[in-house]
Write an enzyme that holds these catalytic residues in place. Sequence first.
Site, PDB file in Angstrom:
ATOM      1  N   ASP A 208      -3.818  -0.032  -2.860  1.00 38.81           N
ATOM      2  CA  ASP A 208      -4.362   1.278  -2.469  1.00 38.81           C
ATOM      3  C   ASP A 208      -5.801   1.055  -2.036  1.00 38.81           C
ATOM      4  OD1 ASP A 208      -4.590   4.162  -2.241  1.00 38.81           O
ATOM      5  OD2 ASP A 208      -5.704   4.141  -4.108  1.00 38.81           O
ATOM      6  N   SER A 209      -6.409   2.087  -1.474  1.00 35.60           N
ATOM      7  CA  SER A 209      -7.807   1.976  -1.076  1.00 35.60           C
ATOM      8  C   SER A 209      -8.744   1.973  -2.288  1.00 35.60           C
ATOM      9  CB  SER A 209      -8.171   3.145  -0.167  1.00 35.60           C
ATOM     10  OG  SER A 209      -7.935   4.361  -0.845  1.00 35.60           O
TER      11      SER A 209
ATOM     12  N   CYS B 195      -1.605  12.298  -1.565  1.00 37.30           N
ATOM     13  CA  CYS B 195      -2.596  11.225  -1.651  1.00 37.30           C
ATOM     14  C   CYS B 195      -2.509  10.741  -3.090  1.00 37.30           C
ATOM     15  CB  CYS B 195      -3.993  11.770  -1.349  1.00 37.30           C
ATOM     16  SG  CYS B 195      -5.319  10.595  -1.717  1.00 37.30           S
TER      17      CYS B 195
ATOM     18  N   CYS C 236      -0.594   4.099  -1.141  1.00 40.53           N
ATOM     19  CA  CYS C 236      -1.639   4.846  -0.459  1.00 40.53           C
ATOM     20  C   CYS C 236      -0.955   5.577   0.688  1.00 40.53           C
ATOM     21  CB  CYS C 236      -2.686   3.862   0.072  1.00 40.53           C
ATOM     22  SG  CYS C 236      -3.925   4.613   1.128  1.00 40.53           S
TER      23      CYS C 236
ATOM     24  N   HIS D 163      -4.529   9.623  -4.998  1.00 40.33           N
ATOM     25  CA  HIS D 163      -5.657  10.008  -5.848  1.00 40.33           C
ATOM     26  C   HIS D 163      -5.465  11.408  -6.453  1.00 40.33           C
ATOM     27  CE1 HIS D 163      -7.677   6.666  -3.856  1.00 40.33           C
ATOM     28  NE2 HIS D 163      -8.740   6.823  -4.634  1.00 40.33           N
TER      29      HIS D 163
ATOM     30  N   GLU E 279     -12.983   8.913  -7.010  1.00 41.60           N
ATOM     31  CA  GLU E 279     -13.588   7.570  -7.125  1.00 41.60           C
ATOM     32  C   GLU E 279     -14.934   7.647  -7.854  1.00 41.60           C
ATOM     33  OE1 GLU E 279     -12.488   4.413  -6.130  1.00 41.60           O
ATOM     34  OE2 GLU E 279     -10.542   5.252  -5.591  1.00 41.60           O
TER      35      GLU E 279
HETATM   36  N1  DGL Z   1      -4.991   7.117  -2.205  1.00 45.61           N
HETATM   37  C1  DGL Z   1      -5.034   7.131  -0.789  1.00 45.61           C
HETATM   38  C2  DGL Z   1      -3.962   7.960  -0.172  1.00 45.61           C
HETATM   39  O1  DGL Z   1      -2.937   8.085  -0.830  1.00 45.61           O
HETATM   40  C3  DGL Z   1      -6.364   7.036  -0.380  1.00 45.61           C
HETATM   41  C4  DGL Z   1      -7.066   7.771   0.521  1.00 45.61           C
HETATM   42  C5  DGL Z   1      -8.368   7.267   1.049  1.00 45.61           C
HETATM   43  O2  DGL Z   1      -8.766   6.134   0.780  1.00 45.61           O
HETATM   44  O3  DGL Z   1      -8.936   8.049   1.786  1.00 45.61           O
HETATM   45  O4  DGL Z   1      -4.041   8.442   0.920  1.00 45.61           O
END
Ligand code: DGL
Length: 287
Positions: A15-16, A189, A78, A191, A156
């Site tokens: 993931d990011s 997302c 992600c 997150h 984050e």
């Molecule tokens: N968790 C990511 C997603 O599901 C991350 C989003 C991001 O880095 O902007 O889209």
Amino acid sequence: MTHDGADNRPIGVFDSGLGGLTVVRELRRRAPGETIVYLGDSARVPYGTKSLATVRRFAREDAAFLLRFDPKLIVVACNTASAAAVDMLAETLPVDVVDVIRPGAAAALAATDGRIGVIATESTVASGAYQRALTAADAAREVLAAACPLLVPIVEEGRDEDDPIVLHVLSDYLRDMQRFRPEALVLGCTHYPLLARAIGKLMGPKVSLISSAAATAEAVCRRLVASGQIGDGSGALQCYTTDDAARFAALGRRFGGCDVGTVRTVGTDELERPAAAAAGDTWENAS
Ligand code: DGL
């Protein structure tokens, strides 16, 4: 490595940043014998505001890093990377790839016959991936997708769900969604499940919140069972971040709902080098 019918090679997850830990948590609940290698690209988060070409490059580099551990499967935990790069990864990687969008859309369709809302990053909404996945299964389905770009940095940053700033931002983003009155709202997302309580409070108890994390973990388990690749190992989790390891560990523990163990840092410069540069850096000698 396959022993006695079990495939104990790890599952690679990326993931990011921290969000993919929501998928890891669900995976560990359902498949406690699986070893997982997680990469959170915290140094380059957020992906959701970056161009398609940049997200694709990051996704390719993240996946190439995970390949060093000889995974049996890679989970693109992600939504942004799934929307931008899953087809490219599936075509080019030598292992199975599972994304988070298809399972999330399927779970929403199974949850209701009514209107479906989707909240996601700018890039995921602009890609139309959820809208397509939902209406491909049911063309008459009413869908509203809304971008919530500040939510990833909020997570984050480690903000508490009850923080007035969080509630203020969410109220603003969810205003049109509240008017749309969906029966199910996809947290599109990885997150966002970390803000589920606050989102649920604003949307009301009649709206089912759909986490693509749970649906994705189920899809992974189904895939492993079907291919006879379920593991029966210790369930170890090895986390890597491209930024500060101590910060990732502290926030991961707090938000990921699971002990993230020892976290190691891998520099983005190393990710940007060809994958072959780290030959010999295997699961065995990295843990
Ligand atoms: N968790 C990511 C997603 O599901 C991350 C989003 C991001 O880095 O902007 O889209």
